[in-house]
Design a protein around this motif. Structure first.
Motif, mmCIF file in Angstrom:
data_model
loop_
_atom_site.group_PDB
_atom_site.id
_atom_site.type_symbol
_atom_site.label_atom_id
_atom_site.label_comp_id
_atom_site.label_asym_id
_atom_site.label_seq_id
_atom_site.Cartn_x
_atom_site.Cartn_y
_atom_site.Cartn_z
ATOM 1 N N GLY A 153 14.805 40.527 48.382
ATOM 2 C CA GLY A 153 13.984 39.926 47.344
ATOM 3 C C GLY A 153 13.841 38.443 47.631
ATOM 4 N N ALA A 154 13.318 37.748 46.653
ATOM 5 C CA ALA A 154 13.098 36.306 46.812
ATOM 6 C C ALA A 154 14.417 35.565 46.951
ATOM 7 C CB ALA A 154 12.333 35.774 45.608
ATOM 8 N N ALA A 155 14.426 34.560 47.797
ATOM 9 C CA ALA A 155 15.594 33.687 47.942
ATOM 10 C C ALA A 155 15.813 32.938 46.633
ATOM 11 C CB ALA A 155 15.371 32.707 49.084
ATOM 12 N N THR A 156 17.060 32.937 46.159
ATOM 13 C CA THR A 156 17.395 32.241 44.908
ATOM 14 C C THR A 156 18.277 31.011 45.142
ATOM 15 O OG1 THR A 156 19.299 33.694 44.569
ATOM 16 C CG2 THR A 156 17.202 34.360 43.536
ATOM 17 N N GLY A 157 18.851 30.898 46.321
ATOM 18 C CA GLY A 157 19.695 29.760 46.642
ATOM 19 C C GLY A 157 19.972 29.705 48.129
ATOM 20 N N MET A 158 20.210 28.504 48.636
ATOM 21 C CA MET A 158 20.542 28.294 50.052
ATOM 22 C C MET A 158 21.494 27.116 50.119
ATOM 23 S SD MET A 158 16.838 28.570 51.872
ATOM 24 C CE MET A 158 15.771 29.948 51.515
ATOM 25 N N HIS A 159 22.496 27.248 50.997
ATOM 26 C CA HIS A 159 23.511 26.203 51.078
ATOM 27 C C HIS A 159 24.140 26.139 52.453
ATOM 28 C CE1 HIS A 159 23.675 28.041 46.987
ATOM 29 N NE2 HIS A 159 23.538 26.774 46.631
ATOM 30 N N PHE A 160 24.768 24.986 52.722
ATOM 31 C CA PHE A 160 25.735 24.843 53.799
ATOM 32 C C PHE A 160 27.099 24.870 53.117
ATOM 33 C CE2 PHE A 160 22.030 22.733 55.663
ATOM 34 C CZ PHE A 160 22.033 23.243 56.962
ATOM 35 N N HIS A 161 28.003 25.715 53.593
ATOM 36 C CA HIS A 161 29.343 25.848 53.026
ATOM 37 C C HIS A 161 30.380 25.395 54.044
ATOM 38 C CE1 HIS A 161 28.282 28.702 49.636
ATOM 39 N NE2 HIS A 161 27.203 28.815 50.401
ATOM 40 N N GLY A 162 31.549 25.009 53.557
ATOM 41 C CA GLY A 162 32.643 24.694 54.456
ATOM 42 C C GLY A 162 33.816 24.108 53.701
ATOM 43 N N PRO A 163 34.906 23.828 54.332
ATOM 44 C CA PRO A 163 35.202 24.245 55.700
ATOM 45 C C PRO A 163 35.616 25.718 55.729
ATOM 46 C CG PRO A 163 37.056 23.015 54.810
ATOM 47 C CD PRO A 163 35.985 23.014 53.758
ATOM 48 N N ALA A 164 35.073 26.449 56.681
ATOM 49 C CA ALA A 164 35.394 27.867 56.820
ATOM 50 C C ALA A 164 35.095 28.345 58.225
ATOM 51 C CB ALA A 164 34.583 28.696 55.831
ATOM 52 N N ALA A 165 36.044 29.047 58.780
ATOM 53 C CA ALA A 165 35.825 29.725 60.056
ATOM 54 C C ALA A 165 35.001 30.975 59.775
ATOM 55 C CB ALA A 165 37.160 30.096 60.681
ATOM 56 N N ALA A 166 34.433 31.564 60.806
ATOM 57 C CA ALA A 166 33.699 32.821 60.653
ATOM 58 C C ALA A 166 34.611 33.840 59.972
ATOM 59 C CB ALA A 166 33.248 33.333 62.018
ATOM 60 N N GLY A 167 34.043 34.586 59.031
ATOM 61 C CA GLY A 167 34.807 35.619 58.346
ATOM 62 C C GLY A 167 35.544 35.149 57.110
ATOM 63 N N THR A 168 35.479 33.863 56.801
ATOM 64 C CA THR A 168 36.092 33.345 55.582
ATOM 65 C C THR A 168 35.047 32.614 54.756
ATOM 66 O OG1 THR A 168 36.767 31.267 56.625
ATOM 67 C CG2 THR A 168 38.353 33.082 56.698
ATOM 68 N N SER A 169 35.314 32.505 53.474
ATOM 69 C CA SER A 169 34.365 31.859 52.564
ATOM 70 C C SER A 169 34.841 30.472 52.180
ATOM 71 C CB SER A 169 34.211 32.704 51.292
ATOM 72 O OG SER A 169 33.648 33.956 51.608
ATOM 73 N N ALA A 170 33.912 29.649 51.744
ATOM 74 C CA ALA A 170 34.228 28.287 51.310
ATOM 75 C C ALA A 170 33.208 27.837 50.275
ATOM 76 C CB ALA A 170 34.227 27.343 52.503
ATOM 77 N N ALA A 171 33.492 26.712 49.669
ATOM 78 C CA ALA A 171 32.622 26.136 48.648
ATOM 79 C C ALA A 171 31.359 25.550 49.278
ATOM 80 C CB ALA A 171 33.374 25.042 47.897
ATOM 81 N N VAL A 172 30.368 25.349 48.438
ATOM 82 C CA VAL A 172 29.122 24.702 48.866
ATOM 83 C C VAL A 172 29.433 23.250 49.215
ATOM 84 C CG1 VAL A 172 26.855 23.898 48.107
ATOM 85 C CG2 VAL A 172 27.650 26.192 47.471
ATOM 86 N N GLU A 173 28.945 22.809 50.369
ATOM 87 C CA GLU A 173 29.073 21.400 50.763
ATOM 88 C C GLU A 173 27.741 20.673 50.629
ATOM 89 O OE1 GLU A 173 31.002 21.077 54.652
ATOM 90 O OE2 GLU A 173 32.853 20.741 53.556
ATOM 91 N N VAL A 174 26.639 21.347 50.999
ATOM 92 C CA VAL A 174 25.309 20.736 50.945
ATOM 93 C C VAL A 174 24.315 21.773 50.449
ATOM 94 C CG1 VAL A 174 23.460 19.623 52.271
ATOM 95 C CG2 VAL A 174 25.857 19.223 52.908
ATOM 96 N N ALA A 175 23.632 21.480 49.368
ATOM 97 C CA ALA A 175 22.598 22.377 48.859
ATOM 98 C C ALA A 175 21.319 22.195 49.674
ATOM 99 C CB ALA A 175 22.321 22.089 47.391
ATOM 100 N N ILE A 176 20.641 23.292 49.915
ATOM 101 C CA ILE A 176 19.321 23.257 50.559
ATOM 102 C C ILE A 176 18.311 23.419 49.432
ATOM 103 C CG2 ILE A 176 17.760 24.423 52.170
ATOM 104 C CD1 ILE A 176 20.317 25.324 53.717
ATOM 105 N N THR A 177 17.412 22.477 49.303
ATOM 106 C CA THR A 177 16.447 22.488 48.204
ATOM 107 C C THR A 177 15.020 22.543 48.748
ATOM 108 O OG1 THR A 177 16.388 20.070 48.139
ATOM 109 C CG2 THR A 177 18.012 21.167 46.722
ATOM 110 N N GLY A 178 14.088 22.822 47.852
ATOM 111 C CA GLY A 178 12.674 22.801 48.220
ATOM 112 C C GLY A 178 12.207 24.038 48.958
ATOM 113 N N PHE A 179 12.997 25.102 48.969
ATOM 114 C CA PHE A 179 12.611 26.325 49.678
ATOM 115 C C PHE A 179 11.674 27.172 48.812
ATOM 116 C CE2 PHE A 179 16.569 27.130 47.439
ATOM 117 C CZ PHE A 179 16.313 28.324 46.772
ATOM 118 N N PRO A 180 10.804 27.952 49.452
ATOM 119 C CA PRO A 180 9.957 28.859 48.674
ATOM 120 C C PRO A 180 10.782 30.046 48.181
ATOM 121 C CG PRO A 180 9.513 29.119 51.014
ATOM 122 C CD PRO A 180 10.478 27.980 50.872
#
Length: 158
Positions: A83-110
């Motif tokens: 479906g439509a994208a509702t959010g986009m972010h850069f997250h970290g610090p996290a290695a592949a396979g682990t989750s982390a908090a949002v560090e930088v929001a991506i804005t202005g996307f359709p």
């Protein structure tokens, strides 16, 4: 008298030698400072989400990062989301396979299942370390996958 003459000759020899030594140490005008610009990239897939999703969506992240100014410039392309994208972010610090908090929001996307967004961000010193250390990822969220539908670990190379 002869000893004074020898000392004068030795003194002259020292002056000439020192001048030659310093002239051979002239500034190298061909020196180029090491580059602080990195190329960033990531391939976003459902399998990289934690936990993985069943989406067939994919995405690519490309861009540059200047470590001397902490400026990140990026373009994110995606297609085939549920479906439509509702959010986009850069997250970290996290290695592949682990989750982390949002560090930088991506804005202005359709708000669409396929699309492109470009932007810039100025990172902090700790975000710089996360990015250059391979501990940052980008992901895209949808209503069907609010925790993230596709994700890709960001790599930075010179």
């Amino acid at each position: 008298m002869q000893s004074i003459s020898i000392f004068r000759q030795l003194g002259l020899l020292c002056v000439v030698s020192t001048g030659l030594l310093f002239s051979s140490c002239s500034k190298n005008n061909n020196y180029t400072a090491p580059s602080t610009t990195y190329t960033i990239s990531a391939s976003l897939t459902a399998a990289q989400e934690v936990p993985a999703t069943n989406s067939t969506g994919t995405g690519t992240l490309t861009g540059t990062y200047d470590a001397s100014t902490y400026k990140l410039s990026y373009t994110l392309n995606w297609s085939g989301l549920t479906g439509a994208a509702t959010g986009m972010h850069f997250h970290g610090p996290a290695a592949a396979g682990t989750s982390a908090a949002v560090e930088v929001a991506i804005t202005g996307f359709p708000s669409a299942a396929s699309g492109t967004v470009s932007g810039t961000a100025t990172l902090t010193a700790s975000q710089n370390d996360d990015l250059l250390g391979g501990k940052m990822y980008a992901n895209i969220h949808t209503s069907a996958n609010p925790a993230g539908e596709i994700r890709g670990q960001v790599s930075a190379s010179k």
